[in-house]
Design a protein around this motif. Structure first.
Motif, PDB file in Angstrom:
ATOM      1  N   GLY A  97       0.818  -1.214   0.000  1.00 52.08           N
ATOM      2  CA  GLY A  97       0.000   0.000   0.000  1.00 52.08           C
ATOM      3  C   GLY A  97       0.845   1.255   0.000  1.00 52.08           C
ATOM      4  O   GLY A  97       0.544   2.232  -0.696  1.00 52.08           O
ATOM      5  N   ILE A  98       1.919   1.244   0.766  1.00 47.66           N
ATOM      6  CA  ILE A  98       2.798   2.412   0.823  1.00 47.66           C
ATOM      7  C   ILE A  98       3.513   2.600  -0.511  1.00 47.66           C
ATOM      8  O   ILE A  98       3.609   3.718  -1.027  1.00 47.66           O
ATOM      9  N   LEU A  99       3.965   1.508  -1.109  1.00 43.87           N
ATOM     10  CA  LEU A  99       4.648   1.620  -2.397  1.00 43.87           C
ATOM     11  C   LEU A  99       3.699   2.070  -3.502  1.00 43.87           C
ATOM     12  O   LEU A  99       4.139   2.606  -4.525  1.00 43.87           O
ATOM     13  N   THR A 124       7.678  15.869  -1.210  1.00 44.87           N
ATOM     14  CA  THR A 124       7.861  14.815  -2.201  1.00 44.87           C
ATOM     15  C   THR A 124       9.103  13.987  -1.867  1.00 44.87           C
ATOM     16  O   THR A 124       9.101  12.757  -1.999  1.00 44.87           O
ATOM     17  N   ALA A 125      10.158  14.652  -1.399  1.00 45.97           N
ATOM     18  CA  ALA A 125      11.383  13.939  -1.007  1.00 45.97           C
ATOM     19  C   ALA A 125      11.133  13.055   0.213  1.00 45.97           C
ATOM     20  O   ALA A 125      11.669  11.942   0.300  1.00 45.97           O
ATOM     21  N   ILE A 126      10.327  13.525   1.144  1.00 43.74           N
ATOM     22  CA  ILE A 126       9.987  12.721   2.331  1.00 43.74           C
ATOM     23  C   ILE A 126       9.318  11.420   1.881  1.00 43.74           C
ATOM     24  O   ILE A 126       9.703  10.329   2.302  1.00 43.74           O
ATOM     25  N   LEU A 127       8.324  11.542   1.014  1.00 46.00           N
ATOM     26  CA  LEU A 127       7.614  10.357   0.537  1.00 46.00           C
ATOM     27  C   LEU A 127       8.551   9.435  -0.237  1.00 46.00           C
ATOM     28  O   LEU A 127       8.520   8.221  -0.054  1.00 46.00           O
ATOM     29  N   ALA A 128       9.404   9.989  -1.075  1.00 49.69           N
ATOM     30  CA  ALA A 128      10.324   9.173  -1.873  1.00 49.69           C
ATOM     31  C   ALA A 128      11.272   8.380  -0.983  1.00 49.69           C
ATOM     32  O   ALA A 128      11.528   7.190  -1.217  1.00 49.69           O
ATOM     33  N   ARG A 132      11.468   4.362  -0.534  1.00 53.06           N
ATOM     34  CA  ARG A 132      12.731   3.680  -0.792  1.00 53.06           C
ATOM     35  C   ARG A 132      13.088   2.758   0.372  1.00 53.06           C
ATOM     36  O   ARG A 132      13.492   1.611   0.179  1.00 53.06           O
ATOM     37  N   GLN A 133      12.897   3.245   1.599  1.00 53.05           N
ATOM     38  CA  GLN A 133      13.193   2.411   2.776  1.00 53.05           C
ATOM     39  C   GLN A 133      12.311   1.169   2.780  1.00 53.05           C
ATOM     40  O   GLN A 133      12.771   0.060   3.062  1.00 53.05           O
ATOM     41  N   VAL A 134      11.038   1.336   2.472  1.00 49.75           N
ATOM     42  CA  VAL A 134      10.112   0.202   2.448  1.00 49.75           C
ATOM     43  C   VAL A 134      10.531  -0.780   1.349  1.00 49.75           C
ATOM     44  O   VAL A 134      10.590  -1.995   1.568  1.00 49.75           O
ATOM     45  N   ARG A 135      10.835  -0.257   0.174  1.00 51.16           N
ATOM     46  CA  ARG A 135      11.243  -1.095  -0.948  1.00 51.16           C
ATOM     47  C   ARG A 135      12.505  -1.897  -0.597  1.00 51.16           C
ATOM     48  O   ARG A 135      12.569  -3.102  -0.848  1.00 51.16           O
ATOM     49  N   GLU A 136      13.483  -1.247   0.015  1.00 56.45           N
ATOM     50  CA  GLU A 136      14.731  -1.933   0.378  1.00 56.45           C
ATOM     51  C   GLU A 136      14.488  -3.066   1.382  1.00 56.45           C
ATOM     52  O   GLU A 136      15.174  -4.085   1.340  1.00 56.45           O
TER      53      GLU A 136
END
Length: 139
Positions: A97-99, A124-128, A132-136
């Motif tokens: 959901g976050i991704l 936008t940078a905060i969300l990115a 990225r942390q979630v994806r990793e």
């Protein structure tokens, strides 16, 4: 997009411009305090695109849900509001959901008409970085 975040996005998108700033101020108060062990931003990532010191951390649990932590000084209510929106909107959300949150979240909310482009860029940078942390952690 997680349902709670979608609801917040719709509230902002449909609100008159003069109400949007008031709504942002309310969300700036919605940032949960950091756990004691994170008070010195231990293990948190700084978001240098923000004009004010902003730190975040996402933890993906074994069941796939994500816990988020944000820290931003109270003297930066607009930037802190981004944290409040994400903290409330993503509470209990899973990694998928976050991704799935659109990268242009803040433009979708109509914030580009209410706040400066520099602040939108920071949000936008905060969300990115959060995504990225979630994806990793899920790869």
């Amino acid at each position: 997009m997680p349902p709670k975040l979608a609801e917040i996005v719709e509230e902002f998108a449909s609100a008159p411009r003069e109400v949007v700033l008031e709504m942002l101020l309310e969300f700036s108060d919605a940032v949960p305090p950091l756990p004691a062990g994170m008070a010195a931003h231990e293990g948190m990532e700084q978001v240098p695109e923000c004009q004010t010191p902003f730190f975040l951390k996402a933890d993906v649990r074994p069941d796939g849900t994500v816990t988020t932590h944000f820290d931003c000084p109270p003297e930066a209510p607009t930037t802190r509001a981004f944290a409040g929106i994400l903290a409330e909107g993503l509470a209990g959300a899973d990694a998928a959901g976050i991704l799935a949150v659109p990268d242009d979240l803040y433009a979708t909310m109509g914030l580009a008409q209410a706040i400066s482009p520099l602040r939108v860029r920071g949000g936008t940078a905060i969300l990115a970085r959060l995504k990225r942390q979630v994806r990793e952690q899920t790869e």
